[in-house]
Design a protein around this motif. Structure first.
Motif, PDB file in Angstrom:
ATOM      1  N   PRO A 323       0.794  -1.244   0.000  1.00  0.00           N
ATOM      2  CA  PRO A 323       0.000   0.000   0.000  1.00  0.00           C
ATOM      3  C   PRO A 323       0.822   1.287   0.000  1.00  0.00           C
ATOM      4  O   PRO A 323       0.753   2.078  -0.936  1.00  0.00           O
ATOM      5  CB  PRO A 323      -0.822  -0.115   1.295  1.00  0.00           C
ATOM      6  CG  PRO A 323      -0.707  -1.538   1.720  1.00  0.00           C
ATOM      7  CD  PRO A 323       0.604  -2.031   1.215  1.00  0.00           C
ATOM      8  N   ASN A 324       1.605   1.509   1.051  1.00  0.00           N
ATOM      9  CA  ASN A 324       2.367   2.751   1.221  1.00  0.00           C
ATOM     10  C   ASN A 324       3.274   2.581   2.433  1.00  0.00           C
ATOM     11  O   ASN A 324       3.217   1.551   3.107  1.00  0.00           O
ATOM     12  CB  ASN A 324       1.413   3.956   1.380  1.00  0.00           C
ATOM     13  CG  ASN A 324       0.428   3.754   2.516  1.00  0.00           C
ATOM     14  OD1 ASN A 324       0.824   3.556   3.662  1.00  0.00           O
ATOM     15  ND2 ASN A 324      -0.857   3.803   2.213  1.00  0.00           N
ATOM     16  N   PRO A 325       4.102   3.575   2.747  1.00  0.00           N
ATOM     17  CA  PRO A 325       5.044   3.394   3.862  1.00  0.00           C
ATOM     18  C   PRO A 325       4.407   3.166   5.225  1.00  0.00           C
ATOM     19  O   PRO A 325       5.091   2.733   6.155  1.00  0.00           O
ATOM     20  CB  PRO A 325       5.840   4.701   3.853  1.00  0.00           C
ATOM     21  CG  PRO A 325       5.784   5.170   2.450  1.00  0.00           C
ATOM     22  CD  PRO A 325       4.413   4.797   1.977  1.00  0.00           C
ATOM     23  N   SER A 326       3.112   3.450   5.356  1.00  0.00           N
ATOM     24  CA  SER A 326       2.470   3.267   6.666  1.00  0.00           C
ATOM     25  C   SER A 326       1.960   1.844   6.883  1.00  0.00           C
ATOM     26  O   SER A 326       1.510   1.518   7.975  1.00  0.00           O
ATOM     27  CB  SER A 326       1.300   4.242   6.822  1.00  0.00           C
ATOM     28  OG  SER A 326       0.202   3.846   6.010  1.00  0.00           O
ATOM     29  N   ALA A 327       2.010   1.012   5.857  1.00  0.00           N
ATOM     30  CA  ALA A 327       1.434  -0.330   5.983  1.00  0.00           C
ATOM     31  C   ALA A 327       2.238  -1.326   5.161  1.00  0.00           C
ATOM     32  O   ALA A 327       2.767  -0.988   4.097  1.00  0.00           O
ATOM     33  CB  ALA A 327      -0.025  -0.325   5.521  1.00  0.00           C
ATOM     34  N   PRO A 328       2.323  -2.583   5.619  1.00  0.00           N
ATOM     35  CA  PRO A 328       3.085  -3.606   4.892  1.00  0.00           C
ATOM     36  C   PRO A 328       2.257  -4.230   3.776  1.00  0.00           C
ATOM     37  O   PRO A 328       1.075  -3.899   3.577  1.00  0.00           O
ATOM     38  CB  PRO A 328       3.389  -4.630   5.984  1.00  0.00           C
ATOM     39  CG  PRO A 328       2.190  -4.549   6.886  1.00  0.00           C
ATOM     40  CD  PRO A 328       1.790  -3.101   6.897  1.00  0.00           C
ATOM     41  N   VAL A 329       2.871  -5.142   3.048  1.00  0.00           N
ATOM     42  CA  VAL A 329       2.154  -5.921   2.030  1.00  0.00           C
ATOM     43  C   VAL A 329       0.998  -6.638   2.713  1.00  0.00           C
ATOM     44  O   VAL A 329       1.169  -7.285   3.760  1.00  0.00           O
ATOM     45  CB  VAL A 329       3.101  -6.946   1.370  1.00  0.00           C
ATOM     46  CG1 VAL A 329       2.334  -7.850   0.413  1.00  0.00           C
ATOM     47  CG2 VAL A 329       4.221  -6.225   0.639  1.00  0.00           C
ATOM     48  N   ARG A 330      -0.188  -6.543   2.119  1.00  0.00           N
ATOM     49  CA  ARG A 330      -1.365  -7.093   2.796  1.00  0.00           C
ATOM     50  C   ARG A 330      -2.471  -7.401   1.806  1.00  0.00           C
ATOM     51  O   ARG A 330      -2.432  -6.997   0.640  1.00  0.00           O
ATOM     52  CB  ARG A 330      -1.872  -6.109   3.840  1.00  0.00           C
ATOM     53  CG  ARG A 330      -2.378  -4.791   3.255  1.00  0.00           C
ATOM     54  CD  ARG A 330      -2.650  -3.795   4.365  1.00  0.00           C
ATOM     55  NE  ARG A 330      -3.254  -2.570   3.878  1.00  0.00           N
ATOM     56  CZ  ARG A 330      -3.528  -1.527   4.662  1.00  0.00           C
ATOM     57  NH1 ARG A 330      -3.233  -1.569   5.943  1.00  0.00           N
ATOM     58  NH2 ARG A 330      -4.093  -0.444   4.156  1.00  0.00           N
ATOM     59  N   VAL A 331      -3.466  -8.101   2.294  1.00  0.00           N
ATOM     60  CA  VAL A 331      -4.682  -8.359   1.533  1.00  0.00           C
ATOM     61  C   VAL A 331      -5.661  -7.218   1.791  1.00  0.00           C
ATOM     62  O   VAL A 331      -5.804  -6.763   2.928  1.00  0.00           O
ATOM     63  CB  VAL A 331      -5.320  -9.703   1.947  1.00  0.00           C
ATOM     64  CG1 VAL A 331      -6.604  -9.962   1.155  1.00  0.00           C
ATOM     65  CG2 VAL A 331      -4.335 -10.846   1.745  1.00  0.00           C
ATOM     66  N   ALA A 332      -6.326  -6.748   0.756  1.00  0.00           N
ATOM     67  CA  ALA A 332      -7.255  -5.634   0.900  1.00  0.00           C
ATOM     68  C   ALA A 332      -8.353  -5.754  -0.148  1.00  0.00           C
ATOM     69  O   ALA A 332      -8.157  -6.380  -1.199  1.00  0.00           O
ATOM     70  CB  ALA A 332      -6.527  -4.311   0.748  1.00  0.00           C
ATOM     71  N   PRO A 333      -9.512  -5.166   0.112  1.00  0.00           N
ATOM     72  CA  PRO A 333     -10.587  -5.179  -0.888  1.00  0.00           C
ATOM     73  C   PRO A 333     -10.273  -4.262  -2.059  1.00  0.00           C
ATOM     74  O   PRO A 333      -9.592  -3.239  -1.902  1.00  0.00           O
ATOM     75  CB  PRO A 333     -11.802  -4.679  -0.100  1.00  0.00           C
ATOM     76  CG  PRO A 333     -11.233  -3.870   1.009  1.00  0.00           C
ATOM     77  CD  PRO A 333      -9.924  -4.507   1.372  1.00  0.00           C
TER      78      PRO A 333
END
Length: 346
Positions: A323-333
């Motif tokens: 997503p961006n520097p505030s969040a890691p690689v992740r699952v998202a809608p």
């Protein structure tokens, strides 16, 4: 009388200075909380900070993709320049061999009674003299003519290579300047975002970084469905993306331990033996466009009108992305961002 006026002027000046100093001290006391109740800077509204930070992240990500594209072009220019330099070195060796052969012919002619004017010209250290003397070579014998022709050809090819190398040097210099401009833009945007975030409480920052699809992250059903519903290479890319959940976002990174959005997509498909371009705006044209209603696991999904973000579709309306520097690689809608299009690369 004049002295009296000077004394009064000094007194007035001193009173002004003392008053200014008093005001400064009073202001400092107010700012630090001494001597009265201070007025602290109001706490920013989390929703407003969230909107501003996300906008900065979007702008930084767009600049990141520009940086990635410029870096790719710079690396390509560097490879072309290196190839040209290698080829120029090989041509120089062949040129020297041709000149040595020409020198042997000249030596034999000299022993036989003087040096032909054409050979004197072609043995000159001035390459332009070589080429300008082409007409004189016609008066040489067949053996000398062939030797002169070889030197002439080698000189022309070498000069062409040198010209091409100069073009690549200029292109490389331009690309590197472009890289620095985009790098400055990215770092400026990210610094501004960090400053905004520093004004929030730890709890507010944690809420701002939220949004990961925790339910699907912990569920194996969607992942298993993604791995069985796609072709083998798409399944391999999806599997790679799942294995990288929790990896940090780092702009310009392509793995194996950190990624930006397009870097994650490129690395996932590289693991499946598929070569993809580096940037989002090139990746969207790397395969066949598919409508959202026909998405399959492994498809690339793109967001925003400038095609500045990308993820890998994993099924059930979800994707894996950096997503961006505030969040890691992740699952998202998919609905987390404005959908712009999708591409099927295998």
């Amino acid at each position: 009388m004049a002295a009296h006026r000077r004394i009064r002027q000094r007194t007035a000046g001193g009173a002004t200075a003392r008053a200014a100093a008093a005001l400064a001290l009073a202001g400092a006391a107010t700012a630090t909380g001494f001597g009265g109740t201070g007025h602290a800077e109001p706490q920013p509204a989390p929703d407003r900070v969230k909107a501003e930070v996300h906008q900065l992240y979007r702008e930084a990500e767009a600049a990141t993709e520009e940086y990635n594209g410029a870096k790719e072009k710079a690396e390509s220019a560097q490879r072309r320049l290196r190839d040209l330099q290698d080829e120029a070195a090989r041509r120089k060796d062949r040129l020297n061999s041709a000149r040595d052969a020409l020198g042997s012919v000249a030596a034999a002619q000299y022993r036989d009674g003087g040096l032909d004017p054409a050979l004197r010209l072609f043995l000159s250290e001035d390459p332009d003299g070589y080429l300008d003397g082409a007409a004189l070579a016609e008066r040489a014998g067949s053996r000398r003519q062939a030797a002169v022709g070889r030197v002439r050809t080698q000189l022309r090819e070498t000069e062409q290579l040198r010209g091409a190398a100069r073009v690549e040097v200029n292109a490389l210099t331009s690309r590197r300047a472009e890289l620095e401009r985009h790098k400055k833009t990215v770092t400026t945007k990210l610094t501004a975002a960090r400053r905004l975030l520093s004004r929030l409480t730890p709890g507010q920052r944690a809420a701002l970084a939220g949004g990961a699809d925790r339910a699907s992250r912990s569920s194996t059903a969607i992942r298993d469905a993604a791995l069985t519903a796609s072709g083998p290479r798409a399944a391999e890319a999806v599997s790679y993306a799942y294995a990288k959940l929790g990896s940090p976002y780092v702009w310009g990174a392509t793995g194996p331990n950190a990624f930006d959005c397009s870097g994650l997509v490129q690395a996932a498909y590289r693991s499946a033996g598929v070569s993809l371009p580096r940037t989002t705006y090139a990746q969207i044209d790397a395969g066949r466009r598919v409508p959202r209603s026909e998405l399959r696991p492994g498809d690339l999904v793109f967001f925003y009108s400038g095609i500045s973000h990308v993820g890998i579709y994993v099924g059930d309306g979800r994707m894996i992305h950096a997503p961006n520097p505030s969040a890691p690689v992740r699952v998202a809608p998919l609905d987390e961002m404005p959908f712009a299009g999708a591409t099927r690369v295998v």
